[in-house]
Design a protein around this motif. Structure first.
Motif, PDB file in Angstrom:
ATOM      1  N   ALA A 114       0.827  -1.214   0.000  1.00  0.00           N
ATOM      2  CA  ALA A 114       0.000   0.000   0.000  1.00  0.00           C
ATOM      3  C   ALA A 114       0.865   1.269   0.000  1.00  0.00           C
ATOM      4  O   ALA A 114       0.514   2.270  -0.643  1.00  0.00           O
ATOM      5  CB  ALA A 114      -0.948   0.002   1.193  1.00  0.00           C
ATOM      6  N   ASP A 115       1.975   1.246   0.715  1.00  0.00           N
ATOM      7  CA  ASP A 115       2.854   2.431   0.767  1.00  0.00           C
ATOM      8  C   ASP A 115       3.454   2.742  -0.600  1.00  0.00           C
ATOM      9  O   ASP A 115       3.518   3.902  -1.003  1.00  0.00           O
ATOM     10  CB  ASP A 115       3.972   2.230   1.789  1.00  0.00           C
ATOM     11  CG  ASP A 115       3.474   2.295   3.219  1.00  0.00           C
ATOM     12  OD1 ASP A 115       2.403   2.901   3.446  1.00  0.00           O
ATOM     13  OD2 ASP A 115       4.138   1.726   4.102  1.00  0.00           O
ATOM     14  N   ARG A 133       2.238   1.903  -3.524  1.00  0.00           N
ATOM     15  CA  ARG A 133       1.158   2.372  -4.404  1.00  0.00           C
ATOM     16  C   ARG A 133       0.828   3.834  -4.119  1.00  0.00           C
ATOM     17  O   ARG A 133       0.582   4.618  -5.039  1.00  0.00           O
ATOM     18  CB  ARG A 133      -0.081   1.480  -4.244  1.00  0.00           C
ATOM     19  CG  ARG A 133       0.070   0.117  -4.913  1.00  0.00           C
ATOM     20  CD  ARG A 133      -1.220  -0.670  -4.914  1.00  0.00           C
ATOM     21  NE  ARG A 133      -1.630  -1.088  -3.587  1.00  0.00           N
ATOM     22  CZ  ARG A 133      -1.212  -2.174  -2.965  1.00  0.00           C
ATOM     23  NH1 ARG A 133      -0.338  -2.980  -3.552  1.00  0.00           N
ATOM     24  NH2 ARG A 133      -1.650  -2.485  -1.761  1.00  0.00           N
ATOM     25  N   ARG A 134       0.831   4.230  -2.849  1.00  0.00           N
ATOM     26  CA  ARG A 134       0.559   5.616  -2.466  1.00  0.00           C
ATOM     27  C   ARG A 134       1.647   6.546  -2.995  1.00  0.00           C
ATOM     28  O   ARG A 134       1.357   7.601  -3.575  1.00  0.00           O
ATOM     29  CB  ARG A 134       0.443   5.735  -0.949  1.00  0.00           C
ATOM     30  CG  ARG A 134       0.106   7.139  -0.461  1.00  0.00           C
ATOM     31  CD  ARG A 134       0.026   7.222   1.057  1.00  0.00           C
ATOM     32  NE  ARG A 134       1.221   6.741   1.732  1.00  0.00           N
ATOM     33  CZ  ARG A 134       2.370   7.434   1.836  1.00  0.00           C
ATOM     34  NH1 ARG A 134       2.467   8.640   1.325  1.00  0.00           N
ATOM     35  NH2 ARG A 134       3.403   6.926   2.466  1.00  0.00           N
TER      36      ARG A 134
END
Length: 95
Positions: A13-14, A16-17
């Motif tokens: 998720a990091d 992708r962010r």
């Protein structure tokens, strides 16, 4: 882990962010560069506005130069995040 590899952005998720934030910045810079060149081109039609037109072309060029810089910084950041993930797994004994 290689630079400019699609796996780097989809690791978690990091990542992708971070990828999404850099894409927004890249798009904004691209838009600003185009806007500077468009307004500068129109200003060149009027001799009294030639100097501001030149400055807009210079500013647009700086924005265009920032685009590959943003991409390289993004890829280096994603690459470093992958190195930190591997280090954390090695320290905890995870595969």
């Amino acid at each position: 882990m290689m630079l400019f590899h699609h796996r780097n952005r989809d690791r978690n998720a990091d990542t992708r962010r971070v990828y999404a934030l850099f894409e927004i910045a890249h798009t904004a810079v691209d838009f600003l560069a185009a806007l500077c060149f468009l307004v500068g081109s129109v200003l060149f039609l009027f001799p009294a506005f030639e100097t501001p037109a030149v400055w807009l072309f210079i500013l647009g060029s700086v924005f265009f130069m920032a685009k590959p810089t943003l991409r390289l910084v993004r890829e280096l950041k994603l690459w470093r995040m992958g190195k930190l993930d591997r280090l954390a797994r090695r320290e905890t004994g995870d595969p």
